[in-house]
Design a protein around this motif. Sequence first.
Motif, PDB file in Angstrom:
ATOM      1  N   ILE A   1       2.156  -2.321  -6.378  1.00 54.38           N
ATOM      2  CA  ILE A   1       1.948  -1.596  -5.621  1.00 54.38           C
ATOM      3  C   ILE A   1       0.378  -0.888  -5.490  1.00 54.38           C
ATOM      4  N   LEU A   2      -0.454  -0.842  -4.240  1.00 52.48           N
ATOM      5  CA  LEU A   2      -1.727  -0.410  -4.399  1.00 52.48           C
ATOM      6  C   LEU A   2      -1.630   0.889  -4.074  1.00 52.48           C
ATOM      7  N   SER A   3      -1.929   2.005  -5.306  1.00 59.12           N
ATOM      8  CA  SER A   3      -2.155   3.377  -5.134  1.00 59.12           C
ATOM      9  C   SER A   3      -3.259   3.573  -4.079  1.00 59.12           C
ATOM     10  N   THR A   4      -3.149   5.036  -3.025  1.00 59.70           N
ATOM     11  CA  THR A   4      -4.032   5.407  -2.711  1.00 59.70           C
ATOM     12  C   THR A   4      -4.831   6.577  -3.354  1.00 59.70           C
ATOM     13  N   ARG A   5      -4.262   6.720  -4.596  1.00 61.07           N
ATOM     14  CA  ARG A   5      -4.456   7.989  -4.968  1.00 61.07           C
ATOM     15  C   ARG A   5      -5.566   8.156  -5.341  1.00 61.07           C
ATOM     16  N   ARG A   6      -6.354   7.194  -5.959  1.00 58.45           N
ATOM     17  CA  ARG A   6      -8.041   7.599  -6.012  1.00 58.45           C
ATOM     18  C   ARG A   6      -9.108   7.455  -4.589  1.00 58.45           C
ATOM     19  N   LEU A   7      -8.353   6.593  -4.391  1.00 63.70           N
ATOM     20  CA  LEU A   7      -9.934   7.538  -2.758  1.00 63.70           C
ATOM     21  C   LEU A   7      -8.966   8.694  -2.114  1.00 63.70           C
TER      22      LEU A   7
ATOM     23  N   SER B   1       2.486  15.978   0.542  1.00 67.35           N
ATOM     24  CA  SER B   1       1.912  14.867  -0.036  1.00 67.35           C
ATOM     25  C   SER B   1       1.910  13.831   1.016  1.00 67.35           C
ATOM     26  N   ALA B   2       1.995  13.546   2.544  1.00 67.16           N
ATOM     27  CA  ALA B   2       1.592  12.633   3.003  1.00 67.16           C
ATOM     28  C   ALA B   2       0.054  12.856   2.838  1.00 67.16           C
ATOM     29  N   THR B   3      -0.612  11.172   3.052  1.00 69.08           N
ATOM     30  CA  THR B   3      -1.927  10.981   3.089  1.00 69.08           C
ATOM     31  C   THR B   3      -2.790  10.599   4.602  1.00 69.08           C
ATOM     32  N   VAL B   4      -3.780  11.206   4.490  1.00 68.46           N
ATOM     33  CA  VAL B   4      -4.375  10.010   5.524  1.00 68.46           C
ATOM     34  C   VAL B   4      -4.125   8.603   5.999  1.00 68.46           C
TER      35      VAL B   4
ATOM     36  N   GLY C   1      -6.306   8.634   1.296  1.00 65.28           N
ATOM     37  CA  GLY C   1      -5.953   9.740  -0.499  1.00 65.28           C
ATOM     38  C   GLY C   1      -5.416  10.830  -0.021  1.00 65.28           C
ATOM     39  N   VAL C   2      -6.313  11.193   1.200  1.00 69.99           N
ATOM     40  CA  VAL C   2      -6.623  13.116   1.026  1.00 69.99           C
ATOM     41  C   VAL C   2      -4.805  13.205   1.657  1.00 69.99           C
TER      42      VAL C   2
ATOM     43  N   PRO D   1       0.663  -1.344  -0.275  1.00 73.72           N
ATOM     44  CA  PRO D   1      -0.254  -0.373   0.255  1.00 73.72           C
ATOM     45  C   PRO D   1       0.563   1.434   0.047  1.00 73.72           C
ATOM     46  N   GLN D   2       0.124   2.390  -0.858  1.00 74.28           N
ATOM     47  CA  GLN D   2       1.448   3.752  -0.957  1.00 74.28           C
ATOM     48  C   GLN D   2       0.713   4.827  -1.192  1.00 74.28           C
ATOM     49  N   GLY D   3       1.102   5.557  -0.067  1.00 71.58           N
ATOM     50  CA  GLY D   3       0.455   6.692  -0.308  1.00 71.58           C
ATOM     51  C   GLY D   3       0.729   7.682  -1.033  1.00 71.58           C
ATOM     52  N   GLY D   4       1.285   8.526  -0.091  1.00 73.88           N
ATOM     53  CA  GLY D   4       2.012  10.245  -0.304  1.00 73.88           C
ATOM     54  C   GLY D   4       3.580   9.529  -0.658  1.00 73.88           C
ATOM     55  N   ASN D   5       3.727   8.137  -0.413  1.00 74.54           N
ATOM     56  CA  ASN D   5       5.727   8.056  -0.444  1.00 74.54           C
ATOM     57  C   ASN D   5       6.249   8.700   0.242  1.00 74.54           C
ATOM     58  N   THR D   6       5.772   8.928   1.654  1.00 75.08           N
ATOM     59  CA  THR D   6       6.944   9.755   2.358  1.00 75.08           C
ATOM     60  C   THR D   6       7.145   9.114   3.751  1.00 75.08           C
ATOM     61  N   SER D   7       7.732   7.894   3.624  1.00 73.04           N
ATOM     62  CA  SER D   7       8.134   7.479   4.602  1.00 73.04           C
ATOM     63  C   SER D   7       9.730   7.468   4.549  1.00 73.04           C
ATOM     64  N   MET D   8      10.378   7.341   5.954  1.00 72.38           N
ATOM     65  CA  MET D   8      11.524   7.804   6.735  1.00 72.38           C
ATOM     66  C   MET D   8      12.127   6.660   6.169  1.00 72.38           C
ATOM     67  N   VAL D   9      11.496   5.109   6.555  1.00 73.97           N
ATOM     68  CA  VAL D   9      12.033   4.461   7.099  1.00 73.97           C
ATOM     69  C   VAL D   9      11.958   3.343   5.433  1.00 73.97           C
ATOM     70  N   GLY D  10      11.565   3.459   4.449  1.00 77.44           N
ATOM     71  CA  GLY D  10      11.369   2.534   3.567  1.00 77.44           C
ATOM     72  C   GLY D  10      10.089   2.555   4.297  1.00 77.44           C
TER      73      GLY D  10
END
Lengths: 482, 482
Positions: free
Chosen positions: A92-98, A142-145, A116-117, A71-80
């Motif tokens: 990858i399952l993106s939440t961008r359309r949610l 970028s970071a998502t809910v 994805g908000v 699962p991937q939101g804004g991809n801003t993880s600090m730890v990969g």
Amino acid sequence: MTPQQSRLVAAVRSRFGARSVSTDPDAIAPWLVDWRGRYRGAAPAILSPGSTEEVAAIVALAAEYGVPLVPQGGNTSMVGGATPPADGRALILSTRRLNRLRRVAQDDGLIVAEAGVILQTLHDAAAAVGHRFPLDLGARGSATVGGLASTNAGGVQVLRWGTMRALVLGVEAVLPDGQVHDGLAALKKDNRGYDLDQLLVGAEGTLGIITAATLRIVPAVRARAVGWVGVDSPHAALELLRRAERASGAVESFEIVAGHSLGEVIRHIPDTRSPLAQAFAWHVLIEAVAAGEGADDPQRVLEDLLAGALADGVIGDAVLAASEAQAKAFWRIRHSLSEAERASGPAVQHDISVPVARMPDFMVDDAARVERRFPGTRTAAFGHLGDGNVHFHVRAPAGVDGPAWYAEEAGAITAYVNDLVVAAGGSISAEHGIGQMKVAELARLGPASRIAALRAIKAAIDPQALFNPGKLVPLAGEEAQP
Amino acid sequence: MTPQQSRLVAAVRSRFGARSVSTDPDAIAPWLVDWRGRYRGAAPAILSPGSTEEVAAIVALAAEYGVPLVPQGGNTSMVGGATPPADGRALILSTRRLNRLRRVAQDDGLIVAEAGVILQTLHDAAAAVGHRFPLDLGARGSATVGGLASTNAGGVQVLRWGTMRALVLGVEAVLPDGQVHDGLAALKKDNRGYDLDQLLVGAEGTLGIITAATLRIVPAVRARAVGWVGVDSPHAALELLRRAERASGAVESFEIVAGHSLGEVIRHIPDTRSPLAQAFAWHVLIEAVAAGEGADDPQRVLEDLLAGALADGVIGDAVLAASEAQAKAFWRIRHSLSEAERASGPAVQHDISVPVARMPDFMVDDAARVERRFPGTRTAAFGHLGDGNVHFHVRAPAGVDGPAWYAEEAGAITAYVNDLVVAAGGSISAEHGIGQMKVAELARLGPASRIAALRAIKAAIDPQALFNPGKLVPLAGEEAQP
């Protein structure tokens, strides 16, 4: 693409349309690398479902075909934490359309937002109804809910409002068997057994894919006061914090900065200067706010607090921002610390916490231990003293070759720091989670009872180990195959 | 006693002394029945370890011998949650000797208390340092820290302070494999994966035996104001609550009482009278408090709130208690409601919650549905409106034979009420947990995804099903054998 992946991709495309799948390598590429460029994965497709029902259907198919999902939101993880395994076996399952705000209910003090908000969108939605979502961090654009909830994100308002765990009133999530857990009703009292919502918060997508969350909002800030304080030690800073807590609930931020870190900011960041004329070993940035109808005047709260602390010798000097521009200048120092530390040379960074009362000793005594153990290094600790959470950097000795030093020493330094953290009863990951980066250290430092319980839960909820493989507590065989 | 039980008892006695075991039937008898006399179990021995290490050793032996354990504190469960199975295969593990306050740290705002510490003792310890533990309930003289945490107990201060889940900063617990989970450091930020402390809160002893907890304490109340308000409907009461929340953080309690329930109190409880001259369909008890140094005057908070609500036609009348004696008299009405309802005749009781905004409709429309579906019955709903949690009683029709009516109708009434609760997005157990009493209804109403997840977690953490057998989500074969 494996045959199983191909079947899954074809099924998703045929059921949910072309826009629910991307197999274009150029479109995929940015999502295979974490934003700091430290982790690089592979995935032949990104799936982008448009609703919870589509997520559930995809997960059910993935379970049937045995295809792992990241699962991937804004991809801003600090730890990969959102980067797929290197072997390409996961999609990858993106939440961008949610990305819908399902409900904004200021009278109830809540917003129901899909995963994805983006955080900035959430802030705007709360502000539009005279409220705010009291969590903020640098990646707000970028970071998502979904990611914020899945990593139990923090920020500079945790002192008053807590981390995401306290702000998430309930979640909707798709579990690895394709069933939907619906906790969005956000009941204030619900004793029907284990709290699944809280279990999913901070689970880094390894137990469920959060598709929406009910989030707490609070009245907007009507006035704020920001002060800058010079103190002799973290111990004095903690005493000031205790006084602030006793005096008022209005203090929302309390950030500590070492004098030499302030020096790095002034040296490297244009148009910055020290708020106080005199030099101090440590500094505190403090903010008080007024929200709601009957709130105290925050300027007066800080004036009383700081005058008392000055009279009693707890602090050395203090200044209140006389304008919003000055308040922003104070905060700019705080927000520039990471950049200034980077500019000042290579360092090994740690995101750690210990019990609040123990933190001053850690910042003085344990920091000195690190410097003795690794001669020539210099430690820098700054951040959320009131949360028992500092960013703890160990800078390279002067004159060394940075990359070589890092390659040579970083592992040993981190292990040493983490051992001190564990000895102080602390956590090797305060804010950022485990992701890929800290898997080995978590396994090493356990404790064993904790690791065993985490693994048992993971295996129980996700027996095929298909959700965010390789993260947090990878099960046997879950590590990326080269 | 089974051979396995005998071995366990002998081992515990030899290792930890005579006072760690009781096999005297007279001493055991009171602990085999719940305090309301609804559930009766059997157990040939009570084990009473004196330390966490002894609990861990006992659990390890019990796991080795396959002997189930029922953890028991004050035995004040409302749902048979601490009563052993009827077949006698389990032993009781009492926390009575785990009764130390390990740490009282008012500067840090916390107390570390062992599981057997009684709530009243905790209140006294907090008061001795100018603080309070902001959770209270009728069983304060018996209920223990371990039971309160294991059942995520509530009370009349949840509106401001939350349930136990919000007050438990960390727990120490013995897991079914005999390992100790130590979360007492109570880190404000700790992102090392799933939150085991929160998982154990509300788990009813089915995943771990809580041996100690770090609990939040807050400044003692320096002044309080208590008001009694007459309103036309629960909807008006909710509007008053919203105004109170917007105006101030000082309101700690907000309890709703139906006019006819007040009538029952006046009829059955000596020396009670209505605080207001005029009759109202609904009443609200509201309390505001001042704590800490700079707090608002609670009397003024309530005066302003109620004057505004009266002027705007939200409420019909209101009175503030003019003395502490009068404040106590108002509270006595609230605390006498259960007794008055019992005195007024047989009723089927429910402990339910729905989203706060939905509660007024539930109290009016759904209550009417119940009365239509079961002609002659009369519903009574009272309690914590601000938590979306009411005690919902369905009284027997006039003139029926109480026990016969109850035996005949209670099951159908409860199923009907629970169906309405689920349709309203609510919980069939707001405060009391599942225990034995609600196992079947939880299994029926699920939802299935929730039950599957609970069972998976239970099976993962306690694969032998030895911890509090038959409660919450019994695994296959865990039900009591006759």
